[in-house]
Scaffold this active site. Structure first.
Site, PDB file in Angstrom:
ATOM      1  N   HIS A 129       0.824  -1.210   0.000  1.00  0.00           N
ATOM      2  CA  HIS A 129       0.000   0.000   0.000  1.00  0.00           C
ATOM      3  C   HIS A 129       0.865   1.270   0.000  1.00  0.00           C
ATOM      4  CE1 HIS A 129      -3.632  -2.402   1.015  1.00  0.00           C
ATOM      5  NE2 HIS A 129      -2.774  -3.087   1.758  1.00  0.00           N
TER       6      HIS A 129
ATOM      7  N   SER B 279      16.751  18.724 -16.877  1.00  0.00           N
ATOM      8  CA  SER B 279      15.930  19.925 -16.897  1.00  0.00           C
ATOM      9  C   SER B 279      16.590  21.007 -17.728  1.00  0.00           C
ATOM     10  CB  SER B 279      15.704  20.434 -15.467  1.00  0.00           C
ATOM     11  OG  SER B 279      15.044  21.681 -15.464  1.00  0.00           O
TER      12      SER B 279
ATOM     13  N   GLU C 202      10.989   5.941 -17.596  1.00  0.00           N
ATOM     14  CA  GLU C 202       9.896   6.743 -18.139  1.00  0.00           C
ATOM     15  C   GLU C 202       9.571   6.341 -19.568  1.00  0.00           C
ATOM     16  OE1 GLU C 202      10.579  10.807 -15.491  1.00  0.00           O
ATOM     17  OE2 GLU C 202      11.255  10.747 -17.570  1.00  0.00           O
TER      18      GLU C 202
ATOM     19  N   LYS D 222      19.882  18.549 -12.294  1.00  0.00           N
ATOM     20  CA  LYS D 222      18.778  17.597 -12.156  1.00  0.00           C
ATOM     21  C   LYS D 222      18.960  16.450 -13.153  1.00  0.00           C
ATOM     22  CE  LYS D 222      13.765  17.666 -11.464  1.00  0.00           C
ATOM     23  NZ  LYS D 222      13.356  16.519 -12.247  1.00  0.00           N
TER      24      LYS D 222
END
Length: 467
Positions: A183, A313, A326, A319
């Site tokens: 969960h 980025s 992805e 970053k």
């Protein structure tokens, strides 16, 4: 842009065709009739259709129906198409006549032109290249052949590579214990090897599912011709065709047990697509787990660091994003969408013919190619190179109150819950709180709450509740 044309004639009259085009009138009409998407059928499908023509020419020659010189010229022309030499001459849009007749005639015309040049005499696209065939059995056959070859040659090797990469990382991480999660909440500990073993088993099950479909993929519609009765084909053509195709490809293709089913339904394509969807779902789960484990590096879980592949980025310096997982999730989404189209198309068998064959072929081969590419990327550029943040994992594990579960058999659930709540509230390691709230010796607590020992299980075959 070509400015030179020749005039071609068919049963509907005359029309202009680019002078250097290998195709003829039927293909040109299809080009003009279907300016829909700019998408053409995958080259794997075109190669499979050329294999169909090559095997048909051999079978017709063996049956004494086709002049050996003509058959040899068609076979040679097909070899060139299979190799991709003439891809530019298969320009018809995916969204065309539902039987794929336009693409079948495109192949017939290109092969007839190439064979005619080789023989220096005319080879007819219908009477000779298409002998003993119909679009209605050739296109379903090409769907099965192209899918079989793509699964065998690209997808299964890629899945095996991902499986082996996962197994290698498992062997490296057998002693690395982390916090389990159910969960999305802290749960009992697991090793990273155990987490990866779950992913590996998903991939192994996907491979087994593909193997289970294959017997039905190997059964071909060729020989049913127009409606399944085999009109205009020799009674032995279907069997001889499959023998020749098996010789050419090394794959044991066989005639369909029922040509009426093979022409009118695409249930096997739908079945295969469903199994591809399952693999996509597996990839989605694996990729999302990797993204979450990699999240941070400060404000997320930060359990692992995926390989840094590119700047993440255009505005935030330093970053780095989990780009390969992805990409894999987007592939998974596309494959799930492709499956929906194939499912709808599979329902479009009206009486003796399915009339959404080209879009089935396109989406099926697209899904296979996407999954093959994504699994290799996930293996090589994410899983093989991720680094474990052992200190971060140990810090979270030491403060995980759920470890008190291991004390349940000794102190009971209620006492364990009280210890867990206290540890949460005070932000203290569970062993410290348990030492204060129980009479258990330090050595006994250390033994019972050893995270690595807790990953090795206890009583087998029972259940202790969910969550």
């Amino acid at each position: 842009m070509t400015t030179s044309f020749r005039v071609e004639r068919d049963s509907m009259g005359e029309l202009k065709v680019p002078a250097d085009a290998l195709w003829g009138a039927h293909t040109q009409r299809a080009i003009e009739n279907f300016p829909v998407s700019g998408l053409t059928l995958p080259r794997g499908f075109i190669a499979a259709l050329a294999l169909v023509k090559q095997a048909a020419a051999r079978a017709n020659r063996r049956l004494g129906l086709l002049d050996p010189r003509v058959a040899e010229a068609i076979e040679a022309a097909a070899t060139e198409v299979i190799a991709g030499t003439h891809d530019a001459h298969f320009p018809i849009d995916v969204f065309q006549t539902g039987s794929g007749t336009s693409t079948n005639m495109n192949a017939n015309e290109v092969l007839a032109t190439l064979a005619s040049r080789r023989l220096k005499s005319a080879v007819h696209p219908n009477d000779q290249v298409n002998m003993s065939q119909s679009s209605n059995d050739s296109i379903p056959t090409a769907i099965h052949v192209s899918a079989t070859l793509a699964v065998r040659r690209t997808l299964l090797p890629s899945l095996a590579h991902l499986r082996d990469t996962l197994r290698t990382r498992e062997q490296e991480l057998t002693e690395t214990v982390t916090t389990g999660r159910t969960h999305l909440m802290d749960a009992m500990p697991v090793t990273l090897a155990q987490e990866l073993s779950g992913w590996r088993t998903q991939i192994e099950h996907g491979m087994a599912r593909l193997a289970a479909v294959e017997p039905r993929l190997l059964a071909l519609a060729q020989g049913g011709t127009a409606v399944g009765t085999g009109i205009n084909a020799h009674p032995d053509f279907g069997r001889r065709f499959c023998e020749e195709l098996a010789t050419i490809t090394g794959v044991p293709f066989v005639p369909a047990a029922n040509y009426f089913e093979a022409l009118s339904a695409q249930d096997t394509a739908v079945e295969l697509s469903g199994q591809l969807k399952v693999i996509a779902v597996s990839l989605m789960k694996i990729a999302n787990d990797l993204r979450l484990m990699n999240s941070g590096p400060l404000a997320g879980l930060g359990e692992i660091a995926l390989p840094a592949l590119q700047a993440g980025s255009s505005i935030m310096p330093g970053k780095v994003n989990p780009v390969i997982p992805e990409a894999a999730t987007m592939v998974a989404a596309q494959v799930i969408g492709n499956d929906t189209v194939i499912t709808v198309a599979g329902q479009s068998g009206n009486f003796q013919l399915n009339v959404m064959l080209p879009v089935i072929a396109h989406n099926l081969l697209s899904s296979i190619a996407l999954l093959a590419n994504a699994t290799r990327l996930l293996a090589d550029r994410a899983i093989a190179g991720f680094k474990v943040n052992a200190a971060r994992i140990a810090e979270a594990l030491d403060r995980n109150p759920i470890l008190v579960t291991a004390l349940n058999p000794v102190i009971g659930y209620e006492k364990g819950a009280a210890i867990a709540k206290a540890a949460y509230a005070q932000g203290r390691p569970i062993r410290e709180v348990a030492r204060e709230m129980t009479q258990l010796p330090e050595a006994e607590l250390a033994r019972l709450l050893d995270p690595l020992e807790l990953t090795r299980g206890g009583i087998k075959g029972g259940t202790s509740g969910g969550g």
